[in-house]
Design a protein around this motif. Structure first.
Motif, mmCIF file in Angstrom:
data_model
loop_
_atom_site.group_PDB
_atom_site.id
_atom_site.type_symbol
_atom_site.label_atom_id
_atom_site.label_comp_id
_atom_site.label_asym_id
_atom_site.label_seq_id
_atom_site.Cartn_x
_atom_site.Cartn_y
_atom_site.Cartn_z
ATOM 1 N N ARG A 1 0.841 -1.195 0.000
ATOM 2 C CA ARG A 1 0.000 0.000 0.000
ATOM 3 C C ARG A 1 0.878 1.247 0.000
ATOM 4 N NH1 ARG A 1 -0.711 2.576 4.799
ATOM 5 N NH2 ARG A 1 -2.324 4.223 4.945
ATOM 6 N N HIS A 2 0.502 2.230 -0.796
ATOM 7 C CA HIS A 2 1.259 3.482 -0.801
ATOM 8 C C HIS A 2 1.017 4.235 0.503
ATOM 9 C CE1 HIS A 2 2.990 7.291 -2.010
ATOM 10 N NE2 HIS A 2 1.875 7.875 -1.602
ATOM 11 N N SER A 3 2.077 4.657 1.144
ATOM 12 C CA SER A 3 1.949 5.460 2.366
ATOM 13 C C SER A 3 3.050 6.497 2.404
ATOM 14 C CB SER A 3 2.030 4.571 3.619
ATOM 15 O OG SER A 3 3.319 4.006 3.751
ATOM 16 N N GLY B 1 7.383 2.694 1.328
ATOM 17 C CA GLY B 1 8.109 1.641 0.653
ATOM 18 C C GLY B 1 9.324 1.129 1.390
ATOM 19 N N ASP C 1 -3.361 7.821 4.036
ATOM 20 C CA ASP C 1 -2.087 7.307 3.533
ATOM 21 C C ASP C 1 -0.999 7.342 4.603
ATOM 22 O OD1 ASP C 1 -1.573 10.016 3.684
ATOM 23 O OD2 ASP C 1 -0.667 10.171 1.692
#
Length: 381
Positions: A20-22, A43, A218
């Motif tokens: 998941r993008h955070s 990442g 996010d």
């Protein structure tokens, strides 16, 4: 040991796992005058956390526990700060720790302020008991000045009264509402260095809470099943909860909560990551469940190999398969990098699904370790 000369020399690369993008936060700590950074989210590799169980104001005892956890592989260690003397001890603990220290704050926001002055790498606050909104804002402003991240640690057992009254039970929607309420406070203070957790002792509710939260923000997420239990039940609950989310790409740092020696939390945490081919590289041991076809003492072989692998702390990212008969190995373990399949008193040794030699059963563990150690050596011509 008899080996063929036609051997592959490269380990198979682990397939990419979804993430998941955070956004990313940075934990800073200094060891021997050198500043180090530990990244969470964005990442970065998934970090494994644990928490000390002794009294924080016992500086020597606390540091001994922190070092033991670090040696076991903990990337971050949290300490409880329930009393003034605990807050006073934080400077010495931060100075002597080999890993970032997180101060765990409940009820008294002044301890969070003292922790920030002491140089901790992160502060965890519990929205359910931090107190007045102005106290929370004071902590956020101090953290912003210091460049220190905050974890909004929502817990199913200590939700705000109005939210609990609204939902009647700590449902996933209740935990997420609490988290987002305090994330909005951070936004209003222009404070971005935030990690969020929505822990629950019910594994199903825990999974649903994080899935809901992941859809709506996010911020990096700290995963955990709170109060998961002893070594008999806790690793199972944590593996289901944390593992399910990680398999979906959700989660940036994890803590396995166990009613046991904290070193076990670190070991289980890394095993969860290894099982999903996430986190640090390392040897992953696969063993068949055995049946009536078993042609030797596989149980002792597995114990020997796992113990030897753990002692050496290999950083090679390999799957090692230990199989009890010719049916399971190398056939069903063809995807393993290397392994053995038991026969009558001897075992076939295989690499990348191809048999490369045989070895006596009492030499299996040594043979496997030798192959791991020589994995990067070029094949003989």
């Amino acid at each position: 040991m008899e080996l063929s000369t036609d051997e592959s020399t490269q380990a198979a690369q682990a397939p990419q796992r979804p993430r998941r993008h955070s956004r990313q936060v940075t934990l800073r700590h200094t060891v021997d005058g050198v500043e180090h950074e530990t990244k969470i989210g964005g990442g970065a590799p998934i970090t494994v956390q644990s928490m000390t169980t002794g009294k924080t104001h016992d500086v020597e005892g606390c540091l001994a526990e922190v070092r033991e956890l670090a040696e076991a592989g903990a990337d971050v260690v949290r300490v409880a700060v329930p009393r003034p003397e605990d807050a006073d001890a934080l400077s010495a603990i931060v100075a002597g720790s080999p890993v970032p220290i997180v101060a765990d704050i409940h009820f008294n926001h002044t301890y969070a302020l003292k922790a920030l002055e002491a140089g901790v790498a992160k502060v965890r606050i519990n929205p359910g008991n931090i107190g007045k909104p102005e106290w929370e804002r004071e902590v956020l402003r101090a953290a912003k000045d210091k460049g220190v991240p905050i974890r909004i640690g929502v817990n199913g057992g200590s939700l705000e009264k109005d939210i609990l009254d609204k939902y009647g039970y700590p449902r996933p929607e209740a935990l997420v509402e609490s988290a987002l309420r305090h994330a909005e406070v951070c936004d209003r203070e222009d404070f971005q260095d935030v990690v969020i957790s929505v822990k629950h002792s019910d594994v199903y509710f825990m999974i649903q809470s994080y899935r809901l939260l992941a859809e709506q923000t996010d911020y990096p997420l700290h995963l955990g099943v709170t109060e998961s239990g002893s070594m008999k039940t806790g690793p199972i609950k944590s593996s289901i909860g944390i593992g399910s989310l990680l398999a979906d790409g959700i989660g940036d740092t994890i803590r396995v909560s166990l009613a046991a020696d904290s070193v076990n939390e670190v070991k289980v945490g890394h095993q969860i990551l290894k099982s999903l081919r996430l986190g640090r590289p390392g040897v992953n041991v696969i063993a068949c469940p055995t049946c009536g076809r078993l042609a030797g003492d596989l149980f002792s072989v597995v114990d020997e190999v796992e113990e030897a692998v753990a002692k050496r702390g290999f950083e090679r990212d390999l799957n090692v398969a230990l199989m009890g008969c010719a049916v399971n190995g190398p056939g069903e373990a063809a995807g393993a990098d290397l392994g053995v399949s038991l026969g009558r008193g001897r075992a076939h040794v295989f690499k990348k699904g191809e048999i490369v030699g045989t070895v006596d059963q009492d030499e299996i563990a040594d043979a496997v370790i030798d192959l791991i150690e020589r994995w990067d050596e070029p094949a003989a011509s």
